[in-house]
Scaffold this active site. Structure first.
Site, PDB file in Angstrom:
ATOM      1  N   VAL A  58     -15.426   4.754 -29.163  1.00  0.00           N
ATOM      2  CA  VAL A  58     -15.485   3.637 -27.906  1.00  0.00           C
ATOM      3  C   VAL A  58     -16.981   3.309 -27.491  1.00  0.00           C
ATOM      4  CG1 VAL A  58     -13.071   4.090 -27.457  1.00  0.00           C
ATOM      5  CG2 VAL A  58     -14.953   5.653 -26.026  1.00  0.00           C
ATOM      6  N   TYR A  83     -20.040  13.607 -13.885  1.00  0.00           N
ATOM      7  CA  TYR A  83     -18.677  13.473 -14.481  1.00  0.00           C
ATOM      8  C   TYR A  83     -17.692  12.796 -13.222  1.00  0.00           C
ATOM      9  CZ  TYR A  83     -13.767  14.051 -15.743  1.00  0.00           C
ATOM     10  OH  TYR A  83     -12.478  13.925 -16.213  1.00  0.00           O
TER      11      TYR A  83
HETATM   12  P1  NDP Z   1      -9.063  16.032 -24.680  1.00  0.00           P
HETATM   13  O1  NDP Z   1     -10.346  16.368 -24.931  1.00  0.00           O
HETATM   14  O2  NDP Z   1      -7.849  16.697 -25.114  1.00  0.00           O
HETATM   15  O3  NDP Z   1      -8.891  14.464 -25.581  1.00  0.00           O
HETATM   16  C1  NDP Z   1      -9.882  13.634 -25.355  1.00  0.00           C
HETATM   17  C2  NDP Z   1      -9.710  12.450 -26.246  1.00  0.00           C
HETATM   18  O4  NDP Z   1     -10.696  11.305 -26.056  1.00  0.00           O
HETATM   19  C3  NDP Z   1      -9.669  13.107 -27.649  1.00  0.00           C
HETATM   20  O5  NDP Z   1      -8.513  12.316 -28.453  1.00  0.00           O
HETATM   21  C4  NDP Z   1     -10.997  12.549 -28.134  1.00  0.00           C
HETATM   22  O6  NDP Z   1     -10.826  12.046 -29.581  1.00  0.00           O
HETATM   23  C5  NDP Z   1     -11.147  11.012 -27.384  1.00  0.00           C
HETATM   24  N1  NDP Z   1     -12.518  10.808 -27.313  1.00  0.00           N
HETATM   25  C6  NDP Z   1     -13.690  11.333 -26.594  1.00  0.00           C
HETATM   26  N2  NDP Z   1     -14.650  10.862 -26.915  1.00  0.00           N
HETATM   27  C7  NDP Z   1     -14.379   9.495 -27.437  1.00  0.00           C
HETATM   28  C8  NDP Z   1     -15.239   8.471 -27.922  1.00  0.00           C
HETATM   29  N3  NDP Z   1     -16.596   8.487 -27.773  1.00  0.00           N
HETATM   30  N4  NDP Z   1     -14.675   7.400 -28.820  1.00  0.00           N
HETATM   31  C9  NDP Z   1     -13.171   7.650 -28.841  1.00  0.00           C
HETATM   32  N5  NDP Z   1     -12.475   8.771 -28.597  1.00  0.00           N
HETATM   33  C10 NDP Z   1     -12.982   9.735 -27.882  1.00  0.00           C
HETATM   34  O7  NDP Z   1      -8.982  15.731 -23.336  1.00  0.00           O
HETATM   35  P2  NDP Z   1      -7.805  15.111 -22.271  1.00  0.00           P
HETATM   36  O8  NDP Z   1      -6.625  14.854 -22.916  1.00  0.00           O
HETATM   37  O9  NDP Z   1      -7.759  16.014 -21.159  1.00  0.00           O
HETATM   38  O10 NDP Z   1      -8.575  13.774 -21.686  1.00  0.00           O
HETATM   39  C11 NDP Z   1      -8.137  12.485 -21.710  1.00  0.00           C
HETATM   40  C12 NDP Z   1      -8.636  11.827 -20.483  1.00  0.00           C
HETATM   41  O11 NDP Z   1      -7.950  12.384 -19.182  1.00  0.00           O
HETATM   42  C13 NDP Z   1     -10.162  11.857 -20.145  1.00  0.00           C
HETATM   43  O12 NDP Z   1     -10.508  10.487 -19.775  1.00  0.00           O
HETATM   44  C14 NDP Z   1     -10.434  12.712 -19.174  1.00  0.00           C
HETATM   45  O13 NDP Z   1     -11.622  12.514 -18.409  1.00  0.00           O
HETATM   46  C15 NDP Z   1      -8.877  12.485 -18.335  1.00  0.00           C
HETATM   47  N6  NDP Z   1      -8.799  13.716 -17.437  1.00  0.00           N
HETATM   48  C16 NDP Z   1      -8.510  14.922 -18.126  1.00  0.00           C
HETATM   49  C17 NDP Z   1      -8.185  16.030 -17.201  1.00  0.00           C
HETATM   50  C18 NDP Z   1      -8.083  17.429 -17.448  1.00  0.00           C
HETATM   51  O14 NDP Z   1      -8.022  18.337 -16.679  1.00  0.00           O
HETATM   52  N7  NDP Z   1      -7.771  17.447 -18.875  1.00  0.00           N
HETATM   53  C19 NDP Z   1      -8.082  15.516 -15.861  1.00  0.00           C
HETATM   54  C20 NDP Z   1      -8.235  14.387 -15.100  1.00  0.00           C
HETATM   55  C21 NDP Z   1      -8.634  13.457 -16.094  1.00  0.00           C
HETATM   56  P3  NDP Z   1     -12.022  12.420 -30.598  1.00  0.00           P
HETATM   57  O15 NDP Z   1     -12.707  13.429 -30.405  1.00  0.00           O
HETATM   58  O16 NDP Z   1     -11.201  12.373 -31.893  1.00  0.00           O
HETATM   59  O17 NDP Z   1     -12.882  11.085 -30.499  1.00  0.00           O
HETATM   60  C1  8X3 Z   2     -10.595  16.509 -14.597  1.00  0.00           C
HETATM   61  C2  8X3 Z   2     -10.307  17.342 -13.612  1.00  0.00           C
HETATM   62  O1  8X3 Z   2     -11.009  18.693 -11.851  1.00  0.00           O
HETATM   63  O2  8X3 Z   2     -11.849  19.381 -13.836  1.00  0.00           O
HETATM   64  O3  8X3 Z   2     -11.099  15.277 -14.491  1.00  0.00           O
HETATM   65  O4  8X3 Z   2     -12.458  17.363 -12.694  1.00  0.00           O
HETATM   66  S1  8X3 Z   2     -11.577  18.140 -12.862  1.00  0.00           S
END
Ligand code: NDP
Ligand code: 8X3
Length: 248
Positions: A59, A151
């Site tokens: 992306v 972040y």
């Molecule tokens: P994961 O690491 O499990 O999943 C992240 C996903 O994003 C993967 O599918 C990865 O796929 C994709 N991704 C990362 N960078 C790129 C890129 N440059 N291009 C395309 N795809 C990309 O994390 P989460 O499911 O937890 O995270 C999903 C979202 O939720 C994020 O935006 C995160 O900031 C947000 N979030 C997460 C929290 C948590 O505690 N887990 C809390 C709050 C928000 P691939 O590596 O195959 O590209």
């Molecule tokens: C992911 C949740 O609290 O680690 O966005 O920032 S926290």
């Protein structure tokens, strides 16, 4: 049946959304950088009769985003829901000791990637005067915690962009929802700690965290409201997490 595009469907929240929306019979466009993960997910979903188009791209690469969306046939370009989920945290440092490469990755993915996707897909929705954009922000987009600096800044940007998109597209009937999760046990911490499994596992050992399915349930819910109802913002934490600073 809706056509739903999910960025970052190869793990965590994005993958859980793909499985839930697939089970409900929606048509899915799934993206991520890891081709093998995408292939596995597509095989699983197709075995259940789900219509899926995988798009493997980064992306942060504007040309790749444009080419991926341009490669869709006319029917698949009728995207009803865009879930801007791809994102990451890299590193956990004081700002004055921060790694600039980590900053670039977070800014490029969480802000610029989300913008590139929206710039490409939103006009297709505006043309049809319908659509729903769901941005995955974080409680890090509501508060700032120690070591979280860049972040948190990227997620504050997502929060602001959700508000801006809602204003810019209100006359076109486009819904915009901001989702702000607390701690969800996914590959998130493994990425944040650059592959250190011990550090990553420790994050979720003190209390019961959220699971990816919990966030996917909320996302399914916001997509099922009547046409005249838009859920603007949702903050979701584990019961044991009051905010980024206080956990039971
Ligand atoms: P994961 O690491 O499990 O999943 C992240 C996903 O994003 C993967 O599918 C990865 O796929 C994709 N991704 C990362 N960078 C790129 C890129 N440059 N291009 C395309 N795809 C990309 O994390 P989460 O499911 O937890 O995270 C999903 C979202 O939720 C994020 O935006 C995160 O900031 C947000 N979030 C997460 C929290 C948590 O505690 N887990 C809390 C709050 C928000 P691939 O590596 O195959 O590209
Ligand atoms: C992911 C949740 O609290 O680690 O966005 O920032 S926290």
């Amino acid at each position: 049946m809706k056509t739903i595009l999910i960025t970052g469907a190869t793990a965590g929240i994005g993958e859980a959304c793909a499985l839930k929306f697939g089970a409900q019979g929606h048509r899915l466009i799934l993206t991520g950088r890891r081709q093998d993960r995408l292939d596995d997910l597509v095989t699983r979903l197709r075995a259940e009769g789900v219509q899926v188009t995988p798009l493997c791209f980064d992306v942060t690469d504007k040309d790749a985003v444009d080419q991926a969306i341009a490669s869709l046939t006319k029917t698949w370009r009728e995207i009803d829901v865009l879930i801007n989920n791809a994102g990451l945290a890299v590193g956990l440092d004081l700002l004055q000791g921060g790694d600039v490469d980590d900053w670039e990755r977070m800014i490029d993915t969480n802000i610029k990637g989300l913008l590139y996707m929206t710039r490409t897909v939103a006009p297709l929705m505006v043309e049809r005067k319908q659509g729903h954009i769901i941005n995955i922000s974080s409680i890090a987009g509501k508060d700032v915690y120690k070591f979280g600096n860049v972040y948190c800044a990227t997620k504050h940007a997502v929060d602001a962009l959700s508000k801006a998109m809602r204003i810019d597209m209100v006359e076109d009937g486009i819904k915009v929802t901001n989702i702000a999760p607390g701690m969800v046990e996914t590959e998130f911490s493994l990425v944040r700690f650059k592959g250190d499994e011990q550090k990553a596992d420790k994050v979720y050992q003190q209390f019961t965290p959220l699971y990816a399915e919990d966030i996917a349930d909320a996302i399914v819910y916001v997509t099922n409201t009547p046409a005249h109802v838009c859920i603007n913002d949702m903050i979701i934490t584990p019961t044991a997490q009051a905010n980024p600073f206080y956990t039971a």
